[in-house]
Design a protein around this motif. Structure first.
Motif, PDB file in Angstrom:
ATOM      1  N   PRO A  62       0.821  -1.212   0.000  1.00  0.00           N
ATOM      2  CA  PRO A  62       0.000   0.000   0.000  1.00  0.00           C
ATOM      3  C   PRO A  62       0.854   1.260   0.000  1.00  0.00           C
ATOM      4  O   PRO A  62       1.964   1.286   0.526  1.00  0.00           O
ATOM      5  N   VAL A  63       0.311   2.311  -0.620  1.00  0.00           N
ATOM      6  CA  VAL A  63       0.996   3.600  -0.687  1.00  0.00           C
ATOM      7  C   VAL A  63       0.389   4.505   0.377  1.00  0.00           C
ATOM      8  O   VAL A  63      -0.794   4.821   0.329  1.00  0.00           O
ATOM      9  N   PHE A  64       1.193   4.890   1.365  1.00  0.00           N
ATOM     10  CA  PHE A  64       0.741   5.750   2.455  1.00  0.00           C
ATOM     11  C   PHE A  64       1.316   7.139   2.269  1.00  0.00           C
ATOM     12  O   PHE A  64       2.528   7.318   2.155  1.00  0.00           O
ATOM     13  N   LEU A  65       0.430   8.133   2.237  1.00  0.00           N
ATOM     14  CA  LEU A  65       0.839   9.531   2.222  1.00  0.00           C
ATOM     15  C   LEU A  65       0.467  10.112   3.585  1.00  0.00           C
ATOM     16  O   LEU A  65      -0.688  10.070   3.985  1.00  0.00           O
ATOM     17  N   THR A  66       1.449  10.634   4.298  1.00  0.00           N
ATOM     18  CA  THR A  66       1.243  11.091   5.669  1.00  0.00           C
ATOM     19  C   THR A  66       1.459  12.591   5.763  1.00  0.00           C
ATOM     20  O   THR A  66       2.440  13.114   5.234  1.00  0.00           O
ATOM     21  N   VAL A  67       0.508  13.268   6.425  1.00  0.00           N
ATOM     22  CA  VAL A  67       0.652  14.690   6.732  1.00  0.00           C
ATOM     23  C   VAL A  67       1.106  14.762   8.184  1.00  0.00           C
ATOM     24  O   VAL A  67       0.381  14.358   9.090  1.00  0.00           O
ATOM     25  N   LYS A  68       2.325  15.247   8.379  1.00  0.00           N
ATOM     26  CA  LYS A  68       2.906  15.277   9.722  1.00  0.00           C
ATOM     27  C   LYS A  68       2.425  16.498  10.504  1.00  0.00           C
ATOM     28  O   LYS A  68       1.760  17.373   9.959  1.00  0.00           O
ATOM     29  N   ALA A  69       2.761  16.542  11.777  1.00  0.00           N
ATOM     30  CA  ALA A  69       2.306  17.615  12.668  1.00  0.00           C
ATOM     31  C   ALA A  69       2.806  18.987  12.205  1.00  0.00           C
ATOM     32  O   ALA A  69       2.121  19.991  12.390  1.00  0.00           O
ATOM     33  N   ASP A  70       3.981  19.021  11.579  1.00  0.00           N
ATOM     34  CA  ASP A  70       4.511  20.309  11.096  1.00  0.00           C
ATOM     35  C   ASP A  70       4.038  20.622   9.680  1.00  0.00           C
ATOM     36  O   ASP A  70       4.608  21.482   9.015  1.00  0.00           O
ATOM     37  N   HIS A  71       2.994  19.915   9.214  1.00  0.00           N
ATOM     38  CA  HIS A  71       2.375  20.067   7.888  1.00  0.00           C
ATOM     39  C   HIS A  71       3.287  19.610   6.766  1.00  0.00           C
ATOM     40  O   HIS A  71       3.041  19.914   5.606  1.00  0.00           O
ATOM     41  N   ARG A 100      -5.043   2.910  -5.074  1.00  0.00           N
ATOM     42  CA  ARG A 100      -5.567   3.571  -3.879  1.00  0.00           C
ATOM     43  C   ARG A 100      -4.422   4.155  -3.060  1.00  0.00           C
ATOM     44  O   ARG A 100      -3.436   3.484  -2.792  1.00  0.00           O
ATOM     45  N   ILE A 101      -4.598   5.412  -2.666  1.00  0.00           N
ATOM     46  CA  ILE A 101      -3.622   6.111  -1.818  1.00  0.00           C
ATOM     47  C   ILE A 101      -4.233   6.206  -0.424  1.00  0.00           C
ATOM     48  O   ILE A 101      -5.330   6.719  -0.251  1.00  0.00           O
ATOM     49  N   PHE A 102      -3.508   5.720   0.572  1.00  0.00           N
ATOM     50  CA  PHE A 102      -3.963   5.803   1.957  1.00  0.00           C
ATOM     51  C   PHE A 102      -3.391   7.084   2.559  1.00  0.00           C
ATOM     52  O   PHE A 102      -2.177   7.235   2.665  1.00  0.00           O
ATOM     53  N   LEU A 103      -4.291   7.991   2.936  1.00  0.00           N
ATOM     54  CA  LEU A 103      -3.886   9.292   3.466  1.00  0.00           C
ATOM     55  C   LEU A 103      -4.006   9.262   4.985  1.00  0.00           C
ATOM     56  O   LEU A 103      -5.064   8.946   5.527  1.00  0.00           O
ATOM     57  N   ARG A 104      -2.914   9.574   5.654  1.00  0.00           N
ATOM     58  CA  ARG A 104      -2.907   9.641   7.119  1.00  0.00           C
ATOM     59  C   ARG A 104      -2.495  11.044   7.539  1.00  0.00           C
ATOM     60  O   ARG A 104      -1.791  11.723   6.811  1.00  0.00           O
ATOM     61  N   ALA A 105      -2.954  11.444   8.729  1.00  0.00           N
ATOM     62  CA  ALA A 105      -2.585  12.773   9.222  1.00  0.00           C
ATOM     63  C   ALA A 105      -2.441  12.724  10.739  1.00  0.00           C
ATOM     64  O   ALA A 105      -3.125  11.957  11.417  1.00  0.00           O
ATOM     65  N   ASP A 106      -1.550  13.547  11.235  1.00  0.00           N
ATOM     66  CA  ASP A 106      -1.387  13.703  12.674  1.00  0.00           C
ATOM     67  C   ASP A 106      -2.645  14.340  13.243  1.00  0.00           C
ATOM     68  O   ASP A 106      -3.324  15.104  12.551  1.00  0.00           O
ATOM     69  N   LYS A 107      -2.958  14.036  14.490  1.00  0.00           N
ATOM     70  CA  LYS A 107      -4.198  14.568  15.073  1.00  0.00           C
ATOM     71  C   LYS A 107      -4.165  16.077  15.272  1.00  0.00           C
ATOM     72  O   LYS A 107      -5.205  16.703  15.417  1.00  0.00           O
ATOM     73  N   ASP A 110      -4.849  20.515  11.070  1.00  0.00           N
ATOM     74  CA  ASP A 110      -6.198  21.065  10.933  1.00  0.00           C
ATOM     75  C   ASP A 110      -6.856  20.542   9.658  1.00  0.00           C
ATOM     76  O   ASP A 110      -6.205  20.039   8.742  1.00  0.00           O
ATOM     77  N   TYR A 111      -8.149  20.672   9.606  1.00  0.00           N
ATOM     78  CA  TYR A 111      -8.961  20.143   8.517  1.00  0.00           C
ATOM     79  C   TYR A 111      -8.599  20.792   7.182  1.00  0.00           C
ATOM     80  O   TYR A 111      -8.540  20.126   6.153  1.00  0.00           O
ATOM     81  N   GLY A 112      -8.333  22.078   7.192  1.00  0.00           N
ATOM     82  CA  GLY A 112      -8.013  22.796   5.959  1.00  0.00           C
ATOM     83  C   GLY A 112      -6.740  22.279   5.305  1.00  0.00           C
ATOM     84  O   GLY A 112      -6.659  22.147   4.077  1.00  0.00           O
ATOM     85  N   THR A 113      -5.725  21.972   6.107  1.00  0.00           N
ATOM     86  CA  THR A 113      -4.473  21.440   5.562  1.00  0.00           C
ATOM     87  C   THR A 113      -4.696  20.067   4.949  1.00  0.00           C
ATOM     88  O   THR A 113      -4.201  19.773   3.854  1.00  0.00           O
TER      89      THR A 113
END
Length: 126
Positions: A62-71, A100-107, A110-113
């Motif tokens: 799987p391909v994971f794209l992660t948005v980290k806490a520092d954006h 399929r790209i699995f998108l993950r983000a730090d808690k 924000d929603y806009g980012t």
């Protein structure tokens, strides 16, 4: 005989409303609603059909794209720049835009980012 009238003897009208019966009625109604509220939930017995469809298999890689806490962005374990994301995704998916790209983000993201990253994914064709 002279009768002197005192203030205590005169009939006087009640100038205050007695709210005690009103409070009693309200408390009784409150108890009735508290007792009947759990009984009013809808429990409709439904016999759902079983599915014969097999669950979708998880991709082998799987391909994971992660948005980290520092954006910042990370593709898999590697950090990438936001403007290099389409090229990095093309390399990771081997040019398959339907993968399929699995998108993950730090808690703390924000929603806009997160929606901005999703818009970039959509603009790249994924």
């Amino acid at each position: 005989m002279i009768h002197i009238r005192h203030a205590d003897e005169s009939p006087h009208e009640a100038s205050e409303i007695n709210v005690t019966p009103f409070i009693d009625v309200m408390l009784v109604l409150l108890v009735i609603f508290m007792v009947t509220a759990p009984l009013t939930t809808v429990n409709v017995p439904v016999d759902l059909p079983s599915s014969t469809e097999k669950p979708a298999p998880r991709p082998d890689d799987p391909v994971f794209l992660t948005v980290k806490a520092d954006h910042g962005l990370a593709l898999g374990e590697d950090d990438i720049a936001a403007d290099a994301m389409p090229a990095a995704l093309a390399t990771a998916t081997k040019g398959n835009k339907d993968e399929r790209i699995f998108l993950r983000a730090d808690k703390t993201v924000d929603y806009g980012t997160l929606m901005g990253v999703m818009d970039k994914l959509r603009a790249a064709g994924y």
